[in-house]
Write an enzyme that holds these catalytic residues in place. Structure first.
Site, PDB file in Angstrom:
ATOM      1  N   HIS A  61       0.841  -1.213   0.000  1.00  0.00           N
ATOM      2  CA  HIS A  61       0.000   0.000   0.000  1.00  0.00           C
ATOM      3  C   HIS A  61       0.870   1.256   0.000  1.00  0.00           C
ATOM      4  CE1 HIS A  61      -3.879   2.037   1.686  1.00  0.00           C
ATOM      5  NE2 HIS A  61      -3.144   2.908   1.033  1.00  0.00           N
ATOM      6  N   HIS A  63       1.566   5.230  -2.258  1.00  0.00           N
ATOM      7  CA  HIS A  63       1.097   6.217  -3.245  1.00  0.00           C
ATOM      8  C   HIS A  63       2.322   6.803  -3.927  1.00  0.00           C
ATOM      9  CE1 HIS A  63      -3.072   6.112  -1.738  1.00  0.00           C
ATOM     10  NE2 HIS A  63      -2.488   5.858  -0.569  1.00  0.00           N
ATOM     11  N   ARG A  65       2.129   8.837  -6.804  1.00  0.00           N
ATOM     12  CA  ARG A  65       1.769  10.168  -7.345  1.00  0.00           C
ATOM     13  C   ARG A  65       2.035  10.358  -8.828  1.00  0.00           C
ATOM     14  NH1 ARG A  65      -1.307  10.379  -3.084  1.00  0.00           N
ATOM     15  NH2 ARG A  65      -0.397  11.258  -1.191  1.00  0.00           N
ATOM     16  N   HIS A 180     -10.548   0.927   1.589  1.00  0.00           N
ATOM     17  CA  HIS A 180     -10.287   1.968   2.586  1.00  0.00           C
ATOM     18  C   HIS A 180     -11.641   2.155   3.271  1.00  0.00           C
ATOM     19  CE1 HIS A 180      -9.021   6.378   3.458  1.00  0.00           C
ATOM     20  NE2 HIS A 180     -10.280   6.283   3.854  1.00  0.00           N
ATOM     21  N   ASP A 306       1.201   2.688   3.649  1.00  0.00           N
ATOM     22  CA  ASP A 306       0.350   3.789   3.165  1.00  0.00           C
ATOM     23  C   ASP A 306       1.206   5.049   2.942  1.00  0.00           C
ATOM     24  OD1 ASP A 306      -1.841   5.156   2.250  1.00  0.00           O
ATOM     25  OD2 ASP A 306      -2.846   5.313   4.185  1.00  0.00           O
ATOM     26  N   PHE A 324      -4.474  14.675   3.967  1.00  0.00           N
ATOM     27  CA  PHE A 324      -4.187  13.540   4.850  1.00  0.00           C
ATOM     28  C   PHE A 324      -3.021  12.714   4.295  1.00  0.00           C
ATOM     29  CE2 PHE A 324      -8.639  14.597   5.487  1.00  0.00           C
ATOM     30  CZ  PHE A 324      -8.815  14.470   6.860  1.00  0.00           C
ATOM     31  N   GLY A 325      -2.195  12.180   5.194  1.00  0.00           N
ATOM     32  CA  GLY A 325      -1.195  11.209   4.754  1.00  0.00           C
ATOM     33  C   GLY A 325       0.222  11.597   5.092  1.00  0.00           C
TER      34      GLY A 325
HETATM   35 ZN   LIG Z   1      -6.685   4.892   2.509  1.00  0.00          ZN
HETATM   36 ZN   LIG Z   2      -3.598   4.946   0.965  1.00  0.00          ZN
END
Ligand SMILES: [Zn+2]
Ligand SMILES: [Zn+2]
Length: 427
Positions: A61, A63, A65, A180, A306, A324-325
């Site tokens: 998991h 990201h 981009r 999610h 994540d 978020f993140g």
């Molecule tokens: Zn998520």
């Molecule tokens: Zn995620």
């Protein structure tokens, strides 16, 4: 490609239940042999004395981009951060621009990864077109192009009928559905976990039940459809309990947890620091304790970061406004050692399993997550004792949003080997 001997390390392979000081011989990108005192004439030698030699870690998991938000991360920089964190395989979520909801976008990512990425990239396709939650994406065509799962991560499918159809489709392609789990009506407008800490800080809360109701819904839909359902970034007590219950009933339900969700509770966040803002939010102490118990008891199947890079300009806003993140790839092994192994909650073997065999089984990556002769030589070498300080300004990621900057870890990645080549080595 030549030969590489990883000599004298403690080799841990959960799939074959191996845990012994041995050598690993790599030849032409594949594991050639594992055993004591291997003959390795002509091989390059990597002395792993005192180190752990494990199957290549898989982060299911992340990201990356790209395409669309290359100012925050690219496939190349995200893959470098992965290698620096000890990961040999990563699975990027589809919330790019355009969304990975077609074979065209999947192929673009796969080709870019072949050209730019130092680790293996296994993309995750969208559940619905544009992740809008309405029409199903081209799941079969994306599978042909190389996706290993489907998810509308970040923009959860709110319509239960659409999710049911998605699960029916996914089942026919034997793909796991990663959700999610968040009821957007219950979490609407929230910035952090709803509890005593949010009240004290005067911030709007995201209740744990916004996660729980969707975990419950999807477990029921998984039972109805026979689809494999995987909970992304599980964070709440009731959700962990429900997944454990689903497993006792023999359902194909799995889940992952992020390092930050087992490492930190809401009361530990730096007030109004956007590096502590993520979804799901850092939960209350009882939730964190349940997550830790789930890791011990087997309710939780994998650790996934994540990894969610955001440019400084996005994160340097008021807490309520920033996205978020947080980053996760480079601190995952350090946090797992600190919170799980050094505290004697789980064994080193179990930790390795959560990063290797666990995700490999969920994603049906039969050639990964295992150390066996004949398989691709993905190897993670790490140590469990050396003190080191995480400096986010030296991160291989393009972004800097981590709450663990300047954190001192005990143990971390030493070298990352992908398909037989050393792609990263620590100082
Ligand atoms: Zn998520
Ligand atoms: Zn995620």
């Amino acid at each position: 490609m030549g030969k590489l001997l990883i000599a004298n390390g403690r080799v841990i392979d959960p799939a074959s239940k191996l845990d012994a000081v041995q050598d690993v011989l790599i030849q032409d990108g594949l594991i050639a042999a594992i055993g004591p005192n291997l003959d390795a004439t002509g091989a390059q030698r990597f002395d792993a004395t005192g180190l752990i030699v494990a199957p290549g870690f898989i982060d299911m998991h992340v990201h990356l981009r790209e395409p669309g938000f290359e100012y925050a991360e690219t496939i190349e920089t995200g893959a470098r951060a992965a290698a620096a964190g000890g990961f040999t395989s990563i699975c990027p979520m589809p919330n790019t621009q355009p969304v990975n909801d077609s074979a065209t976008v999947t192929s673009y990512i796969v080709e870019r990864a072949k050209r730019d990425a130092v680790v293996n990239v296994f993309p995750i396709g969208a559940i619905t077109k544009g992740s809008k939650g309405e029409e199903l994406a081209g799941i079969g065509a994306m599978r042909e192009a190389g996706i290993v799962a489907i998810s509308d991560d970040g923009r959860p499918v709110m319509n239960a009928r659409v999710m049911r159809r998605a699960m029916e489709y996914a089942r026919s392609f034997n793909l796991p559905v990663i959700d999610h789990c968040e009821d957007l009506h219950l979490s609407a407008g929230g910035d952090m976990h709803e509890g005593v800490a949010s009240t004290r800080l005067g911030l709007r809360g995201i209740p744990a039940c916004s996660e729980d109701v969707m975990v419950a819904r999807d477990i029921l839909l998984s039972e109805l459809t026979g689809a494999r359902f995987h909970v992304a970034h599980i964070s709440s007590r009731h959700s962990v309990e429900m997944v454990a219950f689903a497993k006792t009933r023999g359902l194909s339900v799995t889940c992952e947890v992020t390092p930050h969700h087992f490492a930190l509770a809401d009361e530990e966040m730096e007030p109004y620091d956007s590096n502590y803002k993520m979804k799901p939010p850092l939960r209350g102490r009882r939730d964190v304790d349940s997550v830790l118990s789930g890791l011990v008891a087997g309710a939780i199947d994998a650790i996934a970061t994540d990894h969610a890079p955001h440019a400084g300009s996005e994160k340097m806003q008021e807490f309520e406004k920033c996205p978020f993140g947080i980053l996760g790839l480079e601190t995952a092994i350090g946090l797992a050692l600190e919170k799980l192994v050094h505290t004697n909650r789980i064994s080193l073997g179990r930790m390795v399993e959560l990063f290797t065999l666990g995700p490999a089984c969920i994603l049906s990556l039969e050639n990964r997550g295992r150390l066996q002769p004949g398989l691709p030589a993905d190897v993670t070498i790490f140590d469990t004792a050396r003190a080191w300080t995480y400096d986010v300004n030296r991160s291989a990621s393009k972004s800097r949003n981590s709450p663990f900057d300047k954190h001192v870890f005990r143990g971390g990645p030493v070298a990352t080997i992908v398909n037989g080549a050393i792609v990263w080595q620590g100082a």
